[in-house]
Design an enzyme around this catalytic site. Structure first.
Site, short mmCIF file in Angstrom:
data_model
loop_
_atom_site.label_atom_id
_atom_site.label_comp_id
_atom_site.label_asym_id
_atom_site.label_seq_id
_atom_site.Cartn_x
_atom_site.Cartn_y
_atom_site.Cartn_z
N ASN A 1 0.86 -1.18 0.00
CA ASN A 1 0.00 0.00 0.00
C ASN A 1 0.90 1.23 0.00
O ASN A 1 1.51 1.55 1.01
CB ASN A 1 -0.90 -0.03 1.25
CG ASN A 1 -1.69 1.25 1.45
OD1 ASN A 1 -1.78 2.07 0.55
ND2 ASN A 1 -2.27 1.40 2.64
N LYS B 1 0.01 4.23 -0.18
CA LYS B 1 -0.68 5.37 0.44
C LYS B 1 -0.52 6.61 -0.46
O LYS B 1 -0.43 6.46 -1.68
CB LYS B 1 -0.14 5.61 1.85
CG LYS B 1 -0.14 4.36 2.70
CD LYS B 1 0.11 4.62 4.14
CE LYS B 1 0.22 3.31 4.88
NZ LYS B 1 0.28 3.47 6.31
N HIS C 1 -9.29 0.80 5.57
CA HIS C 1 -7.98 0.99 6.22
C HIS C 1 -8.19 1.91 7.43
O HIS C 1 -9.00 2.84 7.39
CB HIS C 1 -7.00 1.63 5.23
CG HIS C 1 -5.59 1.60 5.72
ND1 HIS C 1 -5.13 2.47 6.68
CD2 HIS C 1 -4.54 0.81 5.40
CE1 HIS C 1 -3.85 2.22 6.93
NE2 HIS C 1 -3.47 1.21 6.16
N GLU D 1 -6.54 4.27 8.53
CA GLU D 1 -6.30 5.70 8.26
C GLU D 1 -7.56 6.35 7.71
O GLU D 1 -7.75 7.57 7.83
CB GLU D 1 -5.11 5.86 7.30
CG GLU D 1 -3.80 5.59 8.02
CD GLU D 1 -2.63 5.25 7.11
OE1 GLU D 1 -2.74 5.41 5.88
OE2 GLU D 1 -1.59 4.82 7.66
N GLU E 1 -4.99 -5.50 10.85
CA GLU E 1 -3.96 -4.48 11.02
C GLU E 1 -4.19 -3.75 12.34
O GLU E 1 -5.02 -2.83 12.41
CB GLU E 1 -4.03 -3.46 9.88
CG GLU E 1 -3.80 -4.04 8.51
CD GLU E 1 -3.24 -2.98 7.56
OE1 GLU E 1 -2.14 -3.18 7.07
OE2 GLU E 1 -3.90 -1.95 7.35
N GLY F 1 2.96 1.73 10.77
CA GLY F 1 3.93 2.81 10.62
C GLY F 1 4.71 3.14 11.88
O GLY F 1 5.38 4.17 11.95
N SER G 1 3.85 -2.76 10.25
CA SER G 1 5.31 -2.79 10.40
C SER G 1 5.95 -4.11 9.96
O SER G 1 6.88 -4.60 10.58
CB SER G 1 5.71 -2.45 11.85
OG SER G 1 5.30 -1.13 12.16
N GLY H 1 2.89 -1.30 4.29
CA GLY H 1 2.90 0.12 3.97
C GLY H 1 4.30 0.59 3.62
O GLY H 1 4.78 0.43 2.49
N GLY H 2 5.00 1.11 4.60
CA GLY H 2 6.32 1.73 4.39
C GLY H 2 7.30 0.89 3.59
O GLY H 2 7.97 1.40 2.69
C1 PEP Z 1 -0.52 -0.10 6.37
O1 PEP Z 1 -0.63 1.11 6.27
O2 PEP Z 1 -1.42 -0.84 5.96
C2 PEP Z 1 0.68 -0.64 6.98
C3 PEP Z 1 0.67 -1.89 7.35
O3 PEP Z 1 1.74 0.22 7.13
P1 PEP Z 1 3.22 -0.16 7.66
O4 PEP Z 1 3.63 -1.42 6.97
O5 PEP Z 1 4.05 1.01 7.28
O6 PEP Z 1 3.11 -0.36 9.13
#
Ligand code: PEP
Length: 253
Positions: free
Chosen positions: A14, A16, A100, A102, A170, A176, A215, A236-237
């Site tokens: 993702n 984002k 999500h 967010e 999640e 993050g 993460s 994500g990251g």
């Molecule tokens: C996400 O935003 O779905 C996510 C899992 O982010 P990260 O991997 O950066 O924690």
């Protein structure tokens, strides 16, 4: 790595709200890195909607699948700034992330709205990745299983099955932050989600993939993906750089 239901695991990225056309270089690099890798999972990238069409051209002859990060419940209409599931499909997506945290938290999206978005995905022929997960406060109060069960019951449409729908657990506090639940904590929630899917949520959902997100990095991917009922990752990251993302994909090789 065993996956309940016989489907292949899925490692999904993702991006984002990160990425302009220059970022497509990372997608090109990922496609190059995947050449010659014997994949035992599916690979998905969800770039910003503005990049979907270009990403679709670029990944045509690669195993990389594409998805959106959000959609509107309606197929068309006076909803300035929104994107319909049908539009994502038209631009080259096969999946869409809905619910999500967010968006649930930042845009006050309710379970009912998330369900509407998942229904829109089904209508458009996209596979929704329905996200659920507790906040740190809810975990501290021992409410994790109750919260995730409620989200699951109210967010998953009745016509869902293991072929057209994916769940992503999640924990909000792991996104993050560099924090991850222990394998035992992840296993507990994924086991609970699996039994909820079998018992309470429509028929045919018992075999759905359940992704873990929060993460995930190359350094912890092998350990996290080995947990029972973890059928892949939502990243994500670490999905922004091909060199990191491939390290997670390779947890399945
Ligand atoms: C996400 O935003 O779905 C996510 C899992 O982010 P990260 O991997 O950066 O924690």
């Amino acid at each position: 790595m065993p996956v309940t239901g016989g489907s292949r695991a899925l490692v999904a990225g993702n991006w984002k709200m990160h990425g302009t056309t220059a970022s497509l270089a990372e997608l090109r690099l990922l496609a190059t890195m995947l050449k010659g890798v014997k994949l035992s999972c599916d690979v998905l990238i969800c770039p910003p909607a503005s990049l979907l069409m270009a990403a679709s051209r670029l990944t045509r002859s690669s195993p990389i699948r594409l998805g959106g990060q959000n959609c509107h419940p309606e197929p068309t209409g006076p909803y300035t700034g929104e994107v319909a599931a049908e539009m994502l499909k038209d631009a080259g997506a096969s999946f869409v992330i809905v619910g999500h945290s967010e968006r649930r938290i930042g845009y006050a999206e309710s379970d009912e709205l998330v369900r509407g978005k998942a229904q829109a995905a089904h209508r458009a022929g996209l596979v929704p990745i329905i996200c659920i997960g507790e906040t740190l406060e809810q975990r501290k109060h021992g409410e994790t299983l109750q919260i995730t069960a409620e989200q699951l019951k109210a967010s998953v449409p009745e016509d869902s099955n293991g072929a057209n729908t994916i769940i992503a657990y999640e924990p909000v506090w792991a996104i993050g932050t560099g924090l991850t639940p222990t394998p035992a904590q992840i296993g507990e929630v994924h086991g609970h989600v699996r039994s909820m899917l079998a018992k309470h949520v429509g028929s045919g959902m018992e075999s759905a993939l359940i992704l873990y997100g929060g993460s995930v990095k190359p350094a912890n991917a092998v350990e996290l993906m080995a947990i029972a009922n973890v059928n892949g990752a939502l990243v994500g990251g670490a999905s922004l750089r091909a060199a990191d993302f491939i390290g997670i994909v390779k947890a399945y090789s």
